[in-house]
Every structure is written in C-alpha cells, then in structure tokens.
Design a protein around this motif. Structure first.
Motif, short mmCIF file in Angstrom:
data_model
loop_
_atom_site.label_atom_id
_atom_site.label_comp_id
_atom_site.label_asym_id
_atom_site.label_seq_id
_atom_site.Cartn_x
_atom_site.Cartn_y
_atom_site.Cartn_z
N SER A 300 0.78 22.17 -25.38
CA SER A 300 -0.48 22.84 -25.41
C SER A 300 -0.18 23.97 -26.74
O SER A 300 0.96 24.21 -27.07
N VAL A 301 -1.39 24.65 -27.28
CA VAL A 301 -1.41 25.39 -28.15
C VAL A 301 -2.44 26.59 -28.08
O VAL A 301 -3.32 26.29 -27.07
N ARG A 302 -2.30 27.69 -28.63
CA ARG A 302 -3.00 28.74 -28.34
C ARG A 302 -3.80 28.77 -29.54
O ARG A 302 -3.45 28.73 -30.78
N VAL A 303 -5.35 28.84 -29.23
CA VAL A 303 -6.20 28.69 -30.24
C VAL A 303 -6.99 29.98 -30.01
O VAL A 303 -7.51 30.34 -28.94
N ASP A 304 -7.36 30.59 -31.17
CA ASP A 304 -8.23 31.63 -31.14
C ASP A 304 -9.66 31.36 -30.61
O ASP A 304 -10.07 30.34 -31.18
N THR A 305 -10.30 32.21 -29.87
CA THR A 305 -11.57 31.87 -29.17
C THR A 305 -12.86 31.63 -30.51
O THR A 305 -13.61 31.08 -30.27
N LYS A 306 -12.48 32.53 -31.39
CA LYS A 306 -13.47 32.39 -32.59
C LYS A 306 -13.45 30.88 -33.35
O LYS A 306 -14.55 30.53 -33.50
N ARG A 307 -12.46 30.46 -33.30
CA ARG A 307 -12.40 28.99 -33.87
C ARG A 307 -13.10 28.17 -32.94
O ARG A 307 -13.72 27.27 -33.27
N LEU A 308 -12.88 28.18 -31.52
CA LEU A 308 -13.70 27.38 -30.68
C LEU A 308 -15.20 27.45 -30.71
O LEU A 308 -15.91 26.80 -30.98
N ASP A 309 -15.55 28.83 -30.87
CA ASP A 309 -17.00 29.13 -31.34
C ASP A 309 -17.47 28.51 -32.72
O ASP A 309 -18.70 28.03 -32.69
N ASP A 310 -16.60 28.70 -33.56
CA ASP A 310 -17.24 27.71 -34.72
C ASP A 310 -17.16 26.43 -34.62
O ASP A 310 -18.36 25.86 -35.20
N MET A 312 -17.93 24.79 -31.81
CA MET A 312 -19.16 24.60 -31.11
C MET A 312 -20.46 24.73 -31.85
O MET A 312 -21.36 23.99 -31.64
N ASN A 313 -20.57 25.39 -32.76
CA ASN A 313 -21.58 25.72 -33.64
C ASN A 313 -21.66 24.39 -34.54
O ASN A 313 -22.86 24.22 -34.71
N MET A 314 -20.62 24.08 -34.99
CA MET A 314 -20.77 22.97 -35.93
C MET A 314 -21.17 21.52 -34.95
O MET A 314 -21.97 20.68 -35.42
N VAL A 315 -20.66 21.66 -33.84
CA VAL A 315 -21.26 20.30 -33.04
C VAL A 315 -22.60 20.64 -32.64
O VAL A 315 -23.47 19.78 -32.56
N GLY A 316 -22.96 21.86 -32.50
CA GLY A 316 -24.60 22.17 -32.39
C GLY A 316 -25.50 21.62 -33.55
O GLY A 316 -26.46 20.93 -33.41
N GLU A 317 -24.90 21.95 -34.81
CA GLU A 317 -25.39 21.40 -35.88
C GLU A 317 -25.46 19.74 -35.91
O GLU A 317 -26.60 19.04 -36.30
N LEU A 318 -24.60 19.09 -35.50
CA LEU A 318 -24.39 17.81 -35.42
C LEU A 318 -25.34 17.17 -34.47
O LEU A 318 -26.06 16.21 -34.56
N VAL A 319 -25.60 17.80 -33.42
CA VAL A 319 -26.73 17.44 -32.11
C VAL A 319 -27.84 17.50 -32.96
O VAL A 319 -28.93 16.66 -32.60
N LEU A 320 -28.08 18.49 -33.82
CA LEU A 320 -29.75 18.71 -34.49
C LEU A 320 -29.74 17.34 -35.32
O LEU A 320 -30.87 16.74 -35.50
N VAL A 321 -28.68 17.11 -36.25
CA VAL A 321 -28.84 15.68 -37.08
C VAL A 321 -28.78 14.48 -36.35
O VAL A 321 -29.80 13.64 -36.57
N ASP A 350 -20.20 12.25 -26.38
CA ASP A 350 -18.59 12.81 -25.86
C ASP A 350 -18.09 13.86 -26.67
O ASP A 350 -17.35 14.80 -26.03
N LEU A 351 -18.28 13.99 -28.21
CA LEU A 351 -17.72 15.24 -28.60
C LEU A 351 -18.15 16.49 -28.17
O LEU A 351 -17.68 17.56 -27.97
N GLN A 352 -19.42 16.41 -27.85
CA GLN A 352 -20.06 17.78 -27.34
C GLN A 352 -19.49 18.12 -25.96
O GLN A 352 -19.19 19.31 -25.86
N ALA A 353 -19.41 17.01 -24.98
CA ALA A 353 -18.72 17.25 -23.83
C ALA A 353 -17.23 18.02 -23.99
O ALA A 353 -16.78 18.77 -23.29
N ALA A 354 -16.53 17.29 -24.96
CA ALA A 354 -15.06 17.60 -24.99
C ALA A 354 -15.04 18.95 -25.72
O ALA A 354 -13.94 19.78 -25.12
N VAL A 355 -15.58 19.26 -26.53
CA VAL A 355 -15.58 20.58 -27.02
C VAL A 355 -16.13 21.75 -25.97
O VAL A 355 -15.40 22.82 -26.03
#
Length: 682
Positions: A300-310, A312-321, A350-355
């Motif tokens: 396990s690793v510790r990840v900043d929540t802002k990175r997860l938000d970023d 998620m935003n990129m996955v959102g853009e992928l959903v639009l594409v 699958d990527l959206q669900a994983a993120v």
C-alpha cells in the motif's frame, strides 16, 4: 515546534492515531452502555497507550501527559478497582476532546496546547481505587516532574541496592551494578533490570533471571537480523505486557521514571528482547514473520487526495471522448470501427469503476461521530436514548462523505430534540423509557439510501398546518388542502419551527432548510415519513459519486438538456388534448394518479412560450422527495453518462441549472436542477 526531522514518523503517527481516536469516540460511548465489558476496557486502554507511545516518539509532551492520565484511569477500571459511571465518562470524554484538539494542532504542524491542569488532576483522582486517599505518599518519581541528574540517579540506586547488592555477584542479582563495576555506563538490559528493581519484585518477577539466561540468545537475535518490528509484533508485545488481566502498573511506572534526558529512541529500533518480560519463545517465534509483514506493508502507498481528484477528472474527460466515439461509431458501417469502440467502452467503464473505488470511503467515517453526539445531547436534555447503526461499511465517494457530515449531524440532533420524548412522557404513552434512534445506510443501484428513524412522538399534521398559517406561508384554506405528507415537508421551509421556546439546540427555524439545500446540491432527494405517536423517518437518497452522473438526455426545440436520472421515475407518450385542469393547473391522470404538467420549454427556451405545441409529446415524470410532476419535452435522446462542468461566470447562479456537459455529438448541454427549476418557475 519543528517537525522537519521527523516528517515520515509524523505522517505515520497522524494516520494511525487518527484512526484510533475515531474509534475511541465510539468505544467510550459503547462502554457507558456496557460498563463490565473487559475486552472493551482493554481496547480503550491500548488505544490511549498507543497514541501516547506515538506522541512520545515525537516528543509531544502535552499529548503524552494527557493520554497517560487517561490510560491510568482505564488501568484502574479494567482491574475492577473502580466502576464506570456517567460522571467518570463525562471526564474521560472531555479528555478525548482535548486529545483531539491537540491532535488537530499537531496535524497543522503546531505545538499542542496542554490540557487544563484541573482536568489532569480529575483524571489522576479517578485513577485511584475507590475509597483511597487522593494523594499517594509513596508515588514514584515521574518524568513529568522534571529530569533527575546523574548524581541523583546514582544516589537512588545506592539507597535501593545498599552495600549487600553492591557486593553481590552478578549471577545472583542478574544485574551488573554500575557502582560495583566502576563503570558509569550501563547497557539497555542492565537499565531495564534496574527499573524492575526500582518497582519491586511483585511486578514482573523473574525478568532479570530471564535476561541473564537468554543473554546469548538476545545477542544472536540482535546480530542476525535487524531490530525493526512490525505493527502486529508491537501489538503482540503490548498484549503480553498489559493483556489477560495483568496490570501494566510496573511498565507504566518504568516509562515515567526513566530520565527524560535519555536519548530519544529510534521509532523502528525498539529493543524488543529486553522489553519482553515473559514468554520469550513467543517473541522469538514471531521473528521469522518480520520479512513477510514488511513485504505486506509495502503493498500500500499513501496518495494525496488531490492526485486522485486529478485522475478522476481525466477519467471524466475520457468518458466524454468515449461518448463521442460511440455516436460516431453508430453512424459508421465499418465493423472494425464498431469493435474498437466497443473495446474502448469496456476499458473506459472498468477504468472508471477502478478509479471511483480508490475514492470510496465507508460511511462509518460519518457515522462514527454520532454515538457521542447522541450521548451528550441526551444527557443535556435529560433523555434516555439508544442509538442503533446499520450499514456502516457502505462505501461512497469521499467528497460525499465530507459533504454529508454536517447535514446528518443536524438531522440526528433534530431527532434527539424534536423526536424522542422525555422518559416520563414515554412511560405515560406506554413506551419504554429509553428511546431508539436508528441510523442506516445501504446501496441501491448507483445511489446510497440513508435513513434516520426515531420511535418518538411523530409529527402532528394539524400542528404543522397551524404553524404554516401563523407564519404567513399559507392562508387557512390553502393550509387545509395540504396533505399530511405535504405538511411534513414544511419542516424544510426556511424559518419554520414548531418549537415554542428557543434553546441552544433548536427553535430558531434554521438548519433544516440548509440541510435540504445541501442535499439538493449533491443531486440527492430528501423526504419525511411520520406517524403520530409512533415516530418519524428522514429518507435521503444521494448518488454514489458526484464526478460522473447518469442522465436522461432530452431536446427542447433544438437545444439539448440533461435530466439527472435519479429524478426520473417514468416516461410515456401523451396526447396533450386529453389533459385536465385542476385548480387552474394542467394535469394528467396516469393509473388513477394525478400529475401536474409543466411545459419547461416555455421556461428555458427563448420564444418557447409563444411556440405552437404539437398534439402529441413525451412526458417525463420526475420526483423531488415524495412529490412527482410531469415535464413535457419535445424529444427523448437517451441515457448518457455525463461529466458535470461548472457554469461560466455569465451563467453562474442561473435558476434551475446545476452545470453543463458535452454531449456525445459534441454539443453543450445544460444539466437541469429539478428542485431549483420548480421552485423558481412554478
């Protein structure tokens, strides 16, 4: 105070201690209901002890002192020298508040403010067995009283050991006396053995002998492998020291008596062989598992929540594409194109669900604070209330966990204040003295269903009607026509309150309207179910995540709009010539139910009010809580997942609009906020 040198240790402490303190709040309230639960007493003791140990590594003396005093109280309790009472729990919970405040200061990289001395003294009194004098005349010297010099320490050893000990062979005492050997330095084993002598042979008899007998084994273990121990091994050592009914008095005293001027130990370099008072074979057996534990920790690793938000935003853009390519693929006859788009759709889903899963947190993060809230408020209102919680492991988006915290606290406080009656009143009504509030959460499709239920007095629809008239919200005729369900929903109106007296809990008519607004901002629904004399339930329905929203795409004239799917109940085709008019409002009857009809194109499209309506049209039945209405639309496009984008400065604050998105055909669509739309236009 500077934490620069111990940043990694500090981060580990903040994570571990934060989880322990959250759990302690629940355990303490649970203990008041189950005062004889020895497992719970031991767990709370270990909780304070672990936080104290972590704070000691970082030299957070104020936090160490407060946790140490609380630890002593629970040592007394678990050894059955004092009983758990409500007054004692008031002091302990106040202590936990101070510990939490200091912990938050540490999180902000500030030096913790010491707890009030009066509180520490009250804890010290509670740590004494019942009936004993307030002050121990033979109390051991504590590190809290200041450091002792080398000369004072030597004199203390001389006084304790005497001439006989100084001249005794090492084989008899198990300790090499620094006085006898003429050497001023002593090693860890000798120091530990001396501490045991300081506090008597009744505490951990046989420790010096065990150390002497296993000296070679200890040396081999120390040289053969590193002295790092895992969290599991550390907890096992704590259990050996303090578990199974044994008293930790000796160990605690040893910690407090050690000179504060001694060098701070490395956090991962604990000399476990010298610490273990008994069962050395068990400690040795655990040693080979260190590598496995270390390997597990690295998964396990510790990840900043802002990175997860970023992400998620990129996955959102992928959903639009993805949506765009799907629309283009439908227009193409190329079979390979269809396969590629289908594969992209699968991978994106699958990527959206994983993120999304990485952002999920159990709603227990919110539920954990309610036992304390209910307990404190019930005591202040002289009520007896039992809180029951279900579905604490239900996961939802971390942003929702944070956003739901304040609304749920207000609703729970409202149930305690307005819902549950005082014990005498409950007895007169034939109910048990103790009221029950049930808090539950469950997943329902792509939404979370939250219920706050009480078995209190329920709501009186007639009282609500009268209050509505008094406050000028309705005239008497309009209030009389309100259904009971509509009366219950009046509690969410701004400034509405049934309390005749204003208190520090409620009565000002603010709060419930803020709760409704907050839930609406989360694209959720809020409704009330109540029965006079039996209790009330608040039902909240919110989406699993706020980042990507399933919607129904509709057309009004040539403009696209998105209706959140959470609001959509059903869709049907309608002949507009067969509508009815009730109280001046156009309605439609479907399966013996009457729905008001709204032509939203007249509200949202310029020139829509003067356009000629077709004879046949589509009707989308939408719900807001328990209320359902019909929206007349020109065209249904279909279901589509959209990414919510904030409105620009020119459109910010537009009534009825929650945001915007890009549709599969590349156009911009506005996302309709159903409650806001109806509130503004209807």
């Amino acid at each position: 105070m500077s934490f620069d040198g111990d940043e990694e240790i500090l981060q580990d402490f903040l994570v571990e201690a934060g989880e322990i303190l959250e759990l302690l709040s629940e355990q303490l309230v649970d203990l008041e209901q189950n005062p004889d639960d020895s497992n719970l007493l031991n767990a709370i003791f270990r909780g304070f002890h672990t936080v104290k140990g972590g704070a000691g590594f970082l030299q957070l003396d104020a936090l160490v002192n407060c946790c140490h005093s609380a630890e002593n109280v629970f040592d007394t309790l678990r050894n059955h020298k004092r009983k758990v009472t409500s007054e004692l729990m008031d002091v302990v919970l106040e202590t936990l508040d101070n510990v939490n405040a200091m912990f938050e200061e540490v999180r902000q990289r500030e030096a913790p403010t010491p707890a009030p001395q009066e509180l520490i003294e009250r804890l010290d009194q509670l740590a004494l067995p019942e009936g004993e004098a307030a002050i121990h005349s033979a109390a051991p010297v504590s590190a809290d009283q200041g450091d002792i010099t080398d000369d004072e320490f030597e004199q203390l050893l001389d006084a304790l050991n005497g001439d006989e000990t100084a001249s005794a062979p090492a084989s008899e005492t198990g300790v090499v006396s620094p006085v006898a050997s003429g050497n001023d330095d002593i090693n860890d084993d000798e120091f530990e053995a001396l501490l045991d002598q300081l506090h008597g042979k009744g505490q951990f008899a046989g420790v010096p002998a065990a150390l002497a007998a296993n000296k070679e084994t200890v040396a081999e273990t120390s040289s053969a492998q590193p002295t790092d121990i895992s969290d599991d091994e550390f907890e096992a050592l704590l259990d050996q020291l303090h578990g199974k009914g044994g008293s930790p008095t000796g160990a605690v005293a040893a910690e407090s008596t050690a000179p504060a001027s001694a060098k701070k130990p490395e956090p991962a370099k604990v000399p476990i062989a010298a610490k273990a008072p008994a069962e050395p074979a068990q400690v040795k057996a655990k040693a080979p598992t260190r590598e496995a534990a270390h390997a597990a920790a690295e998964t396990s690793v510790r990840v900043d929540t802002k990175r997860l938000d970023d992400i998620m935003n990129m996955v959102g853009e992928l959903v639009l594409v993805r949506n765009r390519l799907q629309r283009l693929g439908d227009q193409s006859a190329d079979e390979q194109m269809h396969k590629a788009v289908a594969n992209l759709d699968l991978v994106t889903t699958d990527l959206q669900a994983a993120v999304m899963q990485t952002r999920m947190q159990p709603i227990k993060k919110v539920f954990g604070r309610f036992p304390r809230v209910v307990r404190d408020l019930a005591r202040s209102l002289k009520k007896e209330i039992n809180l029951v919680m279900h579905g604490e492991d239900t996961d939802l988006d971390k942003n929702l966990v944070e956003a739901l915290s304040d609304p749920l606290v207000h609703l729970v406080r409202n149930s305690v204040d307005h819902g549950i009656e005082i014990p005498a009143e409950r007895e007169r009504a034939g109910k048990p003295r103790v009221g029950t509030i049930t808090l539950s959460a469950e997943q329902e499709g792509d939404h979370i269903l939250l219920l706050i239920t009480d078995d209190g007095a329920g709501m009186n629809a007639d009282v609500l009607r009268r209050k509505a008239v008094e406050k000028g919200m309705y005239d008497q005729d309009g209030a009389d026509r309100l259904t009971d369900q509509e009366c219950y929903n009046l509690i969410f109106a701004a400034g509405f309150s049934t309390k005749d007296q204003i208190s520090d809990v409620s009565g000002r008519g603010v709060g419930m309207d803020v709760v409704k607004t907050k839930i609406s901002q989360l694209n959720g629904q809020l409704s009330v179910v109540s029965k006079l004399g039996e209790g009330s339930s608040i039902v909240i329905k919110v989406p699993l995540t706020l980042a990507i929203m399933p919607t129904l795409m509709i057309m009004l004239a040539d403009q696209s709009f998105a209706l959140p799917l959470v609001n959509v109940v059903e869709i049907f085709h309608l002949n507009l010539s067969k509508t009815n008019v009730v109280d001046g409002r156009e309605c439609v009857v479907v399966r013996d139910k009457v729905f008001p009809l709204f032509h939203i194109k007249r509200w949202l499209i310029r020139g829509g009010a003067g356009s000629v309506e077709p004879e046949n049209s589509h009707v989308v039945i939408v719900s807001m809580g328990t209320r359902q209405v019909g929206f007349v639309v020109d065209q249904l496009v279909g279901q589509e997942e959209v990414v919510i984008k904030p409105l620009g400065r020119g459109l910010l604050g537009t009534p009825g609009m929650a945001g915007a998105t890009i549709t599969g055909d590349g156009r911009i669509a506005l996302i309709i906020d159903v409650p806001s739309l109806l509130q503004h236009y209807s």
